[in-house]
Write a protein that holds these residues in place. Structure first.
Motif, PDB file in Angstrom:
ATOM      1  N   UNK A  82     -25.644 -56.692  45.352  1.00 21.41           N
ATOM      2  CA  UNK A  82     -26.506 -56.113  46.385  1.00 21.41           C
ATOM      3  C   UNK A  82     -25.980 -54.765  46.892  1.00 21.41           C
ATOM      4  N   UNK A  83     -24.872 -54.293  46.318  1.00 18.79           N
ATOM      5  CA  UNK A  83     -24.372 -52.964  46.669  1.00 18.79           C
ATOM      6  C   UNK A  83     -23.393 -52.912  47.824  1.00 18.79           C
ATOM      7  N   UNK A  84     -22.773 -54.060  48.156  1.00 13.50           N
ATOM      8  CA  UNK A  84     -21.864 -54.106  49.293  1.00 13.50           C
ATOM      9  C   UNK A  84     -20.403 -53.988  48.849  1.00 13.50           C
ATOM     10  N   UNK A  85     -19.567 -53.568  49.763  1.00 17.00           N
ATOM     11  CA  UNK A  85     -18.135 -53.445  49.500  1.00 17.00           C
ATOM     12  C   UNK A  85     -17.444 -54.794  49.689  1.00 17.00           C
ATOM     13  N   UNK A  86     -16.466 -55.083  48.831  1.00 16.18           N
ATOM     14  CA  UNK A  86     -15.650 -56.279  48.951  1.00 16.18           C
ATOM     15  C   UNK A  86     -14.238 -55.857  49.364  1.00 16.18           C
ATOM     16  N   UNK A  87     -13.718 -56.468  50.430  1.00 18.22           N
ATOM     17  CA  UNK A  87     -12.382 -56.165  50.914  1.00 18.22           C
ATOM     18  C   UNK A  87     -11.644 -57.463  51.187  1.00 18.22           C
ATOM     19  N   UNK A  88     -10.383 -57.362  51.583  1.00 22.19           N
ATOM     20  CA  UNK A  88      -9.513 -58.522  51.741  1.00 22.19           C
ATOM     21  C   UNK A  88      -9.394 -58.959  53.197  1.00 22.19           C
TER      22      UNK A  88
END
Length: 293
Positions: A82-88
């Protein structure tokens, strides 16, 4: 006629992706050994969030627990698609002072492995459990720098009995590890009033305060030339989640106004433009790297 604000500035939106039974307010009700057998309800919140973002053409950063990414790699891929950023968000929601430097190193490595195994790029950003990056745990910056993180969102510039650095810069700033390596710090939003920073960046305050207060805070930050940073959790979009006993204040904070979170988010998304933290930091000139979504 659009309800967008005049400057149409890009603001940051993020979600800490964790199950309801992993939050600090309910920590006394669920042992770590119970997680695998606890009833998962994360799809309820994630469906609501991703639907709202899609309807309003907004993007966000999803700070995933490594444990969730291991259990549900499909959710990581769904966010990416969906175009979202993945972070920790770390592996299992432990406070930084309980982890210690070596523990954080291991925690981050395990989370990075889980995220990348699910198809995400190596994360650029990190947010500690319950904003526990304080003066007491500034050593965490050394670990983050060593592991190549570009930004952090773990310092909350407020006065709070558990976390917070009330005199910390409330806007975007650079913070240095002990070796001189710099990271960008992007706190969740506060507003200065009555001689202190008041929390307006989401979480329980998003549910406690009327929706017009949050929208007014974002408008005020926008008028001052600063991007807002708002955060929430999937469990905050699940008013039907089971109720568990807890101390009165913790129970109040966890279950308050769960039925109002989605309409308040929809109203916010209808008025302002939102993207993930890395995208906003790049647009503001704080990061050279492109977002990893």
């Amino acid at each position: 006629m659009t309800d967008r604000t005049m400057t149409d500035r890009l603001h940051a939106l993020s979600f800490d992706v964790e199950e309801f039974f992993q939050v600090a307010n309910l920590r006394g009700q669920f042992d770590r050994d119970d997680w695998e057998s606890a009833p998962s309800r994360i799809d309820v919140g994630m469906d609501a969030i991703l639907g709202a973002l899609d309807r309003n053409r907004a993007r966000a950063t999803f700070f995933f627990l490594g444990w969730v990414a291991e259990q549900r790699p499909d959710l990581v891929r769904r966010c990416l698609d969906a175009g979202h950023e993945i972070a920790s968000h770390g592996y299992e929601h432990l406070f930084l002072w309980d982890l210690g430097p070596e523990g954080l190193e291991t925690d981050l490595a395990r989370t990075e492995e889980a995220l990348m195994a699910a198809g995400a790029p190596r994360p650029l950003g990190f947010r500690a459990s319950t904003f526990t990056l304080t003066r007491r745990t500034f050593w965490a910056l050394d670990v983050l720098a060593r592991r190549g993180y570009a930004y952090d969102s773990s310092i909350h510039p407020v006065s709070h009995p558990v976390y917070g650095i009330p005199d910390f810069e409330p806007g975007i700033s650079r913070v240095a590890a002990s070796d001189g390596t710099e990271l960008v710090e992007f706190p969740v939003s506060t507003l200065r009033a009555l001689g202190r920073n008041l929390p307006v960046g989401g979480g329980g305050y998003f549910r406690l305060l009327p929706g017009f207060v949050t929208r007014g805070a974002v408008a005020r930050l926008e008028a001052s030339g600063r991007p807002a940073s708002i955060y929430l959790h999937p469990w905050e979009f699940d008013p039907q989640q089971p109720r568990y006993p807890a101390p009165v204040l913790k129970k109040f904070r966890h279950y308050l106004n769960l039925d109002r979170t989605l309409p308040r988010l929809e109203a916010l998304l209808a008025r302002f433009r939102f993207a993930g933290l890395a995208e906003v930091l790049a647009a503001e000139g704080w990061l050279e790297a492109a977002p990893n979504a």
